[in-house]
Every structure is written in C-alpha cells, then in structure tokens.
Design a protein around this motif. Structure first.
Motif, PDB file in Angstrom:
ATOM      1  N   UNK A 161      -9.222  50.317  45.677  1.00  0.00           N
ATOM      2  CA  UNK A 161      -8.127  49.422  45.307  1.00  0.00           C
ATOM      3  C   UNK A 161      -7.689  49.685  43.878  1.00  0.00           C
ATOM      4  N   UNK A 162      -8.618  49.920  42.992  1.00  0.00           N
ATOM      5  CA  UNK A 162      -8.255  50.153  41.601  1.00  0.00           C
ATOM      6  C   UNK A 162      -7.506  51.470  41.434  1.00  0.00           C
ATOM      7  N   UNK A 199      -3.963  50.770  42.612  1.00  0.00           N
ATOM      8  CA  UNK A 199      -3.232  50.014  41.602  1.00  0.00           C
ATOM      9  C   UNK A 199      -2.790  50.902  40.441  1.00  0.00           C
ATOM     10  N   UNK A 200      -3.636  51.802  40.024  1.00  0.00           N
ATOM     11  CA  UNK A 200      -3.307  52.713  38.927  1.00  0.00           C
ATOM     12  C   UNK A 200      -2.159  53.633  39.334  1.00  0.00           C
ATOM     13  N   UNK A 201      -2.207  54.145  40.558  1.00  0.00           N
ATOM     14  CA  UNK A 201      -1.142  55.029  41.045  1.00  0.00           C
ATOM     15  C   UNK A 201       0.188  54.267  41.135  1.00  0.00           C
ATOM     16  N   UNK A 202       0.153  53.056  41.672  1.00  0.00           N
ATOM     17  CA  UNK A 202       1.368  52.245  41.787  1.00  0.00           C
ATOM     18  C   UNK A 202       1.910  51.916  40.401  1.00  0.00           C
TER      19      UNK A 202
END
Length: 185
Positions: free
Chosen positions: A3-4, A7-10
């Motif tokens: 998930x992290x 989130x970083x990619x998004x």
C-alpha cells in the motif's frame, strides 16, 4: 508495504501531472497572447488585403471607415452598404455598416448577437488606438458572414460582411482591414 508503494507512485504521478500542467499552461499563455487582437495570420492561404479608399462617413451612425476600392455604394440614410461589382454564381460579396442605440455594454451585446447565430469560429478581437472591436463568424448556406461590433457611449456600430464560402480566403484580409479602419465619432 505494498500500500505504501502504491501511495508513493500515485503521489509521484500527481506531482508530475501538476508540474506538467503548469509548464504547459505557461507555453499556451504565451502562444495565445502573442497575436491577440491582430486578426488572421499571414500565410494561411489568404489573399492580401485589397486597396481601401475613403474614409466614408455615416453622419447618422456617427462613424467612418475605409472601404474596398471600386466597390459599388448603395445609398441609404441609416445604412452604409457596398457590394463588389462582379458576382460569382449570382452572389455579390457585400459590406454593410450601421449603428444602433443600446444600453448594453460590448460584451453583453456580443453575447446577445452570438446567440442568434451558430458561430463557426471563436470570437476574434481587434484593438485599435480608438476602439475595441469584436468579430463573430458564421456560415449561412453557401455564404460565410462576419459581423464586427464596436461601442461608444450608447451607440453600437455593426459591420456585416458576406461572400461565398469558397471565396472567403480572397476577401478575408480585406474585410479585416475595413474593420481596423473603423473610427467612432
């Protein structure tokens, strides 16, 4: 953990998209403002403007403008009307100028006129030393028509031009020079 990473990619894509949008907007702004109010660009297949004579004044409408050389003047008290001496397929290129009293300001009058027609181009703007002019363009069957509007006090001056769509490139620059020559008295 996954998930992290997502989130970083998004977040990275979001930041990249915002930066790209700002960069693209700056380029778009420069391009849009570069020729603002100067009419059609040279080299778009348009014929050079014809020779204008005048100025021809309308004492009733309190304006003057220059008109194409050798065009026939059709007399009228309230309206200045000119037509090309030669017709193509029975249609004469024409130029008609008149004024109306109105309490609307120029943007409101432009919106009211634009609602009457199905415009084929974005609004064009011409800025001269003495006035600002808005130009609307639409087609009416085989004809391409333009209407230039300028306002001073309570007078709205309109110049309407028309010719066959197939001949538009021949007359477009001449019509633009007529609009630029408009002086409100």
């Amino acid at each position: 953990m996954q998930k992290s990473i997502a989130y970083v990619i998004v977040a990275a894509l979001l930041v990249f998209g915002i930066c790209f949008s700002i960069w693209d907007y700056r380029d778009w702004w420069k391009i849009e403002r570069e020729r603002y109010g100067q009419g059609p660009q040279e080299g778009q297949g348009l014929s050079p403007a014809g020779k204008l004579v005048g100025p021809v004044a309308s004492s009733f409408g309190k304006f003057r403008l220059r008109v194409p050389e050798s065009w026939d003047k059709l007399e009228s008290k309230e309206v200045l009307r000119f037509k090309h001496p030669f017709a193509q397929r029975g249609v004469y290129p024409t130029l008609t100028a008149w004024s109306e009293k109105t309490q609307l300001d120029l943007p409101q009058a432009t919106d009211a006129e634009a609602k009457k027609y199905t415009l084929t181009q974005e609004l064009d703007y011409i800025n001269t030393d003495t006035t600002s002019i808005v130009v609307l363009t639409w087609t009416d069957g085989e004809l391409t028509k333009q209407q230039a509007m300028a306002k001073k006090n309570d007078r709205l001056v309109k110049i309407q031009t028309s010719c066959l769509t197939s001949e538009w490139k021949i007359y477009a620059n001449t019509f633009w020079e007529v609009y630029r020559s408009l002086v409100l008295l």
